[in-house]
Each structure stands twice: as structure tokens, then as C-alpha cells.
Write a protein that holds these residues in place. Structure first.
Motif, PDB file in Angstrom:
ATOM      1  N   ARG A  54       0.656  -1.375   0.251  1.00  8.95           N
ATOM      2  CA  ARG A  54      -0.086  -0.030   0.159  1.00  8.95           C
ATOM      3  C   ARG A  54       1.042   1.083   0.165  1.00  8.95           C
ATOM      4  N   LEU A  55       2.181   0.775   0.694  1.00  7.66           N
ATOM      5  CA  LEU A  55       2.484   2.474   1.180  1.00  7.66           C
ATOM      6  C   LEU A  55       3.113   2.600  -0.558  1.00  7.66           C
ATOM      7  N   ALA A  56       4.312   1.430  -1.281  1.00  8.35           N
ATOM      8  CA  ALA A  56       4.474   1.568  -2.543  1.00  8.35           C
ATOM      9  C   ALA A  56       3.484   2.281  -3.851  1.00  8.35           C
ATOM     10  N   ASN A  57       1.887   1.587  -3.514  1.00  9.58           N
ATOM     11  CA  ASN A  57       0.785   2.247  -4.054  1.00  9.58           C
ATOM     12  C   ASN A  57       1.300   3.538  -3.973  1.00  9.58           C
ATOM     13  N   ALA A  58       1.276   4.082  -2.522  1.00 12.37           N
ATOM     14  CA  ALA A  58       0.055   5.427  -2.621  1.00 12.37           C
ATOM     15  C   ALA A  58       1.746   6.294  -3.004  1.00 12.37           C
ATOM     16  N   LEU A  59       3.061   6.233  -2.947  1.00 11.52           N
ATOM     17  CA  LEU A  59       4.206   7.014  -3.006  1.00 11.52           C
ATOM     18  C   LEU A  59       4.049   7.191  -4.565  1.00 11.52           C
ATOM     19  N   LEU A  81       9.253   0.866   9.794  1.00  8.89           N
ATOM     20  CA  LEU A  81      10.178  -0.744   9.083  1.00  8.89           C
ATOM     21  C   LEU A  81       9.048  -1.017   7.640  1.00  8.89           C
ATOM     22  N   GLU A  82       8.097  -0.161   7.873  1.00 15.60           N
ATOM     23  CA  GLU A  82       7.244   0.805   6.306  1.00 15.60           C
ATOM     24  C   GLU A  82       8.858   0.601   5.088  1.00 15.60           C
ATOM     25  N   CYS A  83       9.183   1.870   5.793  1.00 15.73           N
ATOM     26  CA  CYS A  83       9.557   2.659   4.777  1.00 15.73           C
ATOM     27  C   CYS A  83      11.016   2.211   4.947  1.00 15.73           C
ATOM     28  N   LEU A 165      -2.832   5.495   3.066  1.00 13.93           N
ATOM     29  CA  LEU A 165      -1.885   3.615   2.816  1.00 13.93           C
ATOM     30  C   LEU A 165      -3.785   2.746   2.580  1.00 13.93           C
ATOM     31  N   ALA A 166      -4.720   3.260   3.409  1.00 13.85           N
ATOM     32  CA  ALA A 166      -5.874   3.436   3.216  1.00 13.85           C
ATOM     33  C   ALA A 166      -6.788   3.500   1.963  1.00 13.85           C
ATOM     34  N   GLU A 167      -6.496   3.864   1.015  1.00  9.07           N
ATOM     35  CA  GLU A 167      -6.635   4.353  -0.223  1.00  9.07           C
ATOM     36  C   GLU A 167      -5.969   3.382  -0.939  1.00  9.07           C
ATOM     37  N   ALA A 168      -5.025   2.673  -1.062  1.00  6.93           N
ATOM     38  CA  ALA A 168      -3.933   2.736  -1.764  1.00  6.93           C
ATOM     39  C   ALA A 168      -4.403   0.736  -1.992  1.00  6.93           C
ATOM     40  N   ASP A 169      -3.584   0.458  -3.385  1.00  4.59           N
ATOM     41  CA  ASP A 169      -4.389  -0.927  -3.789  1.00  4.59           C
ATOM     42  C   ASP A 169      -2.509  -1.736  -3.112  1.00  4.59           C
ATOM     43  N   ARG A 170      -3.909  -2.619  -1.861  1.00  2.00           N
ATOM     44  CA  ARG A 170      -2.984  -3.759  -1.535  1.00  2.00           C
ATOM     45  C   ARG A 170      -1.754  -4.501  -2.078  1.00  2.00           C
ATOM     46  N   HIS A 171      -1.928  -5.004  -2.840  1.00  2.00           N
ATOM     47  CA  HIS A 171      -0.930  -5.500  -4.210  1.00  2.00           C
ATOM     48  C   HIS A 171      -0.494  -4.240  -4.782  1.00  2.00           C
ATOM     49  N   TYR A 172       1.022  -5.373  -4.958  1.00  2.00           N
ATOM     50  CA  TYR A 172       1.976  -4.558  -5.388  1.00  2.00           C
ATOM     51  C   TYR A 172       3.055  -5.423  -6.462  1.00  2.00           C
TER      52      TYR A 172
END
Length: 545
Positions: A54-59, A81-83, A165-172
Motif C-alpha cells: 500500500r505504501l509503495a502504491n501511495a508513493l 519499518l515499512e519505509c 495507505l487506506a486508499e491505496a491498493d494492497r497489491h504491488y
């Protein structure tokens, strides 16, 4: 010379050493293991993987592309840690901002690193407000918060971390790329000049993770870090990737606990409540914890602690052992990613008179670390436990230079070895012991005296709470040792010199140490990561006693 390259099948996969590949095994084999942030967040490795995606998609939605730099200003948290994963897994560069620096220094590091995106915790908004309007490169900021806050006027954000993160896709699907691209950047907190940027590639971080993991896991019992442990860092994640141990902990799939802002009560509560068994910190942090009024009531018998950043005093080590803490030293520096050595105790030495001495040494080199102790002509000094020289190293995870600083980069790597600036000796069993920094050695007449060894002896006096020793200019001797002492109880110079004489009479210190001068102070100045700031101490006290 003939071409000796191994033949490869046309469809063979060339496995790159990328950070994304450190994440696969724990998510598959231990997906229900926990990651904890104080008393605020608790989720599984399975959820961690989803949040990284999700973070990758948000970025990417913020137009982050390979080669861009994403900066983070946060406490030790699940977000950090996620970063550690999402940013370099995109092919971008993670800049871990040292939030202990002054506003002007932080501004310098942000501009020098050419940060594109800035993730900032709400607690640091007042600091950020002091430099707003002067940050040239950042095009978007993301707010990190534990409680809802209203940003100061004039600071605009692209969104709040959890909302994005909530708005982003959970797959990448993370792509492969060159393992030698830059993955992280941070700035040394050196005591002279502007902060220097060091940097590490994906390959270097993976190799450091594997090398340090192998060394930590190799001991039969003492100091061993393994899959049954519970990990909590007490070294800031902005400082050398928290010594790289979060990458190791995640690769092993162990339970991880992140304490946020360091507070003694919170740290001790988390150790007990979450069953923490492995941490790392600098001596000043451990000293703070062991002086907590409730420390005797705490059960720390399962806690292993790796000490680095500065020398481990024997008195502090002995006190930790009394409380059941498995304490030992490691060594490295910002430029070395950082771990180079560990002072793990062989089984045969546990319980012996040598055990305390070994725990407080610098240790033995890790696999893949070529560590030499050399004189000024780069000749190796004898491994006799007495001959001293500078530590120089080669390893696959050392910074290849300073960012945008060719002159200092060449000076760091002169002669093809990275020069640490640390003076040390090595014994016949391969244990290294740092005796001082080159710039902190006290030169009395023609003899060198170690400020670290003097500190280690002085701290054993019951009325000494904290001590730092620097060289004080002297017309006759060149320098005399000056001990800056934070007392606990009645103390005078004569008592400390008498205390020191006992060690001199036993042959543990040169008689030149009797030239010691003492100054009582209320506190010892530290750097932003808790090391004694001897440059500042010399500026404030040398030549004024």
C-alpha cells in the motif's frame, strides 16, 4: 586470460541481491508473527507485507519514481519499518533524517540529499515550521501522527499516512533492477564541519544483513540472536538503519517491538510486557535505564543487549550482569553500515575471570570483514594485545564515499582501505580492543594515554556518575588529562587521583595518568545519537582549568 565466466542457461534467472528478497521468507513461513508499535498498533507479518505494498502504491501516486529520494522524520515505529522496505523496493532512495540535529542542519541534509518527498511526524512540525520556505527540493509532504493534529499554518500536506495507505491498493508487484543502485542515505553526526552523507546500495544492505545475521546466530548461547527472540531497537532508526538489525529481525521472522519516543518507563514496560529478548543501544541509554528507580523490580533475565557507539565501561557491564542482562559489545561506524565486530564470549570463557574483559572489548571481525590494525605506513602492528595502530577495513558493505564530497571520500579510502580513525590493539585470539579515537588520544610528553581507559577506571569510583576525559594543553607536558566528572555524592580531585593510583600501582595504567586534573560538571555534552561530544567538551573546558 581465458573467459572463466560460468555458462548460463538462456532462461536461467540471475537472482539480484535486492531488499525485496529479504521480505519473502518470513511472510511465507511465519505470516502470523507480530509487529508491535508501543500500545498503539499490533499486526501480523502478513499485514506488514500488505502495508508495504500500500505504501509503495501511495508513493507512486505522489509520483515517486526510481532514483527519487524519500525522507523520513519519525520515531522508531512500524511506519519506519515499512519505509525501510517500500522505498528502496521501488528503486527510490530512503533518507533517514536525523531529527536530533538543529533545524539548520536538518535543512542542509534535506537539500543536500535532494529529497523529493518528506514523511514527517506531527511532533516535528514545529521544527519543520522553522525552515519552511527554504526547502528547495521537496515537492510533497506526508503527515505521520499518533493522535489527530492540526498542522501549523503554512505547512501543506499531500495527505496523512494512514489515510493514504487506506486508499491505496494492497497489491504491488515489485520489479527487479540493478542491485548496485543506491538504497539509503543518511548523514553522519560528526563533531566537525557539516554533516557528511553516506550511502549504501541494495546489494550492500543485503550482504550486511546476511553477514551480521550469521555472526549473531553463530554463538551457542551468549548474545545469540535467533528465530525465537523478540526484538526491540533502542538505537534510533535514523541512525545507520538502527544498526541494520530491523532487516535481520524481519528476515528471521521474529516478533518486533517498536517503542516510539524513548522514555525509560515505556522501554522497561515494553521489555516485560512484550517479552523482549534482544536489543541494542549506546552506553548512555543503558546507563539511564539501569539508574531507573524501579530497576531492581524488573525481570531482565532474558534480555540480551548489544552495545555500540562508544566503549562499554566495565562497571556498567558488571552492573548489567548483576541484573541478569546478557550484555556485550559490537563495533562499527556510520560509514561501515555499521557492524564490523562482535564481542561474543566463547562457551569456555563463560563464568571465568576473563568474561567481563571479553564482553567489553571491541570484538572479533564478522565474516567477510578484512580488518587490519596498521601504523602510519600501513604496516600491520603485532597482534600482542599491546601494540596499537589505526583500524582500517574492507568489507562488501562499506560506504564507497561521501555524497557529493570527492575530497573527503578519497581521504576516507586512502590506500584502498576505509580508515576508521580508531586506535586499537589485537590479541593473539583475534579480539580487537579500541583504545581511543586518533583525535582523542592524550599526548603526555612522548607517551600516548587512552582517554577511554582512563574513563573506564574513573567510572569505577562510587562517587562518579559519569565521566569524560579530554586532553588539556600544558606548557611542560604538551597535554594533561582533564576528567570532567558528574558526581553522585561528595567527591574531590585528591580522592580521584588516589583511586587512580591504585590501578597504576597494579600496572593497569601508566604513571603519567597521575597528572590528572578534575573538573566537576552538571552534565556531559553528547552528540545527537548519545555519544560523548569531545570536540565540544574541548572547546568548552580545555585551557580553562
Amino acid at each position: 586470460m581465458p573467459d572463466l565466466t560460468i555458462p548460463r542457461a538462456e532462461s536461467a534467472y540471475s537472482y539480484p541481491l535486492l531488499i525485496k528478497n529479504l521480505l519473502d521468507a518470513p511472510v511465507v513461513s511465519n505470516p502470523d508473527q507480530e509487529i508491535v508499535y508501543r500500545d498503539r498498533m499490533r499486526y501480523s507479518y502478513r499485514t506488514f507485507r500488505e502495508r508495504v505494498c500500500r505504501l509503495a502504491n501511495a508513493l507512486e501516486k505522489l509520483r515517486v519514481k526510481p532514483g527519487d529520494t524519500v525522507a523520513v522524520m519519525d520515531y522508531d515505529s512500524h511506519r519506519y519499518l515499512e519505509c525501510f522496505y517500500a522505498v528502496p523496493m521501488l528503486g527510490a532512495v530512503l533518507h533517514t533524517v536525523n531529527v536530533k540535529l538543529s533545524p539548520e542542519q536538518i535543512l542542509y541534509t534535506i537539500d543536500h540529499a535532494e529529497d523529493d518527498i518528506l514523511l514527517v511526524h506531527a511532533d516535528f512540525l514545529p521544527l519543520l515550521a522553522q525552515i519552511r520556505g527554504r526547502i528547495d527540493t521537496v515537492r510533497a509532504m506526508v503527515l505521520l501522527q499518533d493522535e489527530p493534529v492540526s498542522p501549523p499554518e503554512g505547512l501543506e500536506f499531500a495527505g496523512e499516512y494512514e489515510a493514504l495507505l487506506a486508499e491505496a491498493d494492497r497489491h504491488y508487484e515489485f520489479r527487479d533492477f540493478d542491485e548496485n543502485i543506491r538504497a539509503t542515505t543518511f548523514y553522519t553526526t560528526g563533531t566537525t564541519g557539516l554533516p557528511k552523507g553516506v550511502y549504501f546500495s541494495q546489494r550492500q544492505l543485503v550482504l550486511h544483513t546476511l553477514g551480521t545475521m550469521a555472526a549473531l546466530a553463530s554463538a551457542p548461547s551468549q548474545g545469540r540472536f535467533h528465530t525465537g527472540d523478540v526484538y526491540m531497537p533502542i538505537t534510533p532508526m535514523f541512525h545507520v538503519h538502527a544498526w541494520g538489525v530491523p532487516y535481520i529481525a524481519t528476515s528471521l521472522g521474529v516478533k518486533q517491538v517498536y517503542p516510539g519516543r524513548y522514555a525509560p518507563d515505556v522501554l522497561l514496560d515494553l521489555i516485560e510486557k512484550e517479552g523482549v529478548t534482544f536489543s541494542h543501544c549506546v552506553p548512555t541509554i543503558l546507563h539511564m535505564l539501569l539508574n531507573h528507580p524501579d530497576i531492581e523490580k524488573r525481570d531482565l533475565s532474558r534480555w540480551k543487549v548489544l552495545i555500540g557507539g562508544s566503549a562499554l565501561p566495565k562497571a556498567l557491564c558488571a552492573r548489567a550482569l548483576e541484573l541478569g542482562i546478557d550484555l556485550y559489545s559490537g563495533y562499527g561506524m556510520s560509514e561501515t553500515c555499521p557492524v564490523l565486530t562482535l564481542a561474543q564470549v566463547p562457551e569456555a570463557e563463560l563464568g571465568s575471570d576473563n568474561e567481563l574483559e571479553i564482553r567489553c572489548k571491541t570484538g572479533r571481525p564478522l565474516p567477510l570483514v578484512d580488518l587490519r590494525i596498521v601504523d602510519e605506513q600501513m604496516r600491520d602492528v603485532p597482534a600482542d594485545g599491546e601494540s596499537v595502530g589505526e583500524i582500517v577495513v574492507r568489507a562488501p558493505w562499506l560506504t564507497q564515499g561521501y555524497l557529493k564530497d570527492q575530497r573527503n571520500s578519497e581521504q576516507l579510502w586512502r590506500g584502498g582501505y576505509l580508515h576508521t580513525g580508531d586506535v586499537a590493539c589485537r590479541d593473539a585470539k583475534g579480539y580487537v580492543k579500541i583504545t581511543d579515537r586518533i583525535k582523542d588520544v592524550i599526548k603526555i610528553g612522548g607517551e600516548w594515554i587512552s582517554s577511554l581507559e582512563l574513563e573506564d577506571l574513573l567510572i569505577q569510583h562510587p562517587a562518579v556518575a559519569e565521566v569524560a576525559v579530554i586532553g588539556d594543553p600544558d606548557p611542560k607536558w604538551g597535554e594533561r588529562p582533564l576528567a570532567l566528572v558528574v558526581p553522585q555524592g561528595e567527591l574531590d580531585e585528591k580522592a580521584l587521583v588516589t583511586h587512580l593510583k591504585g590501578f597504576i600501582d597494579r600496572g593497569l595504567m601508566s604513571k603519567q595518568a597521575l597528572l590528572l586534573k578534575v573538573k566537576l560538571v552538571e552534565q556531559i555534552d553528547k552528540t545527537s545519537v548519545g555519544k560523548i561530544n569531545k570536540r565540544l567538551l574541548r572547546e568548552k573546558h580545555a585551557g580553562r582549568v
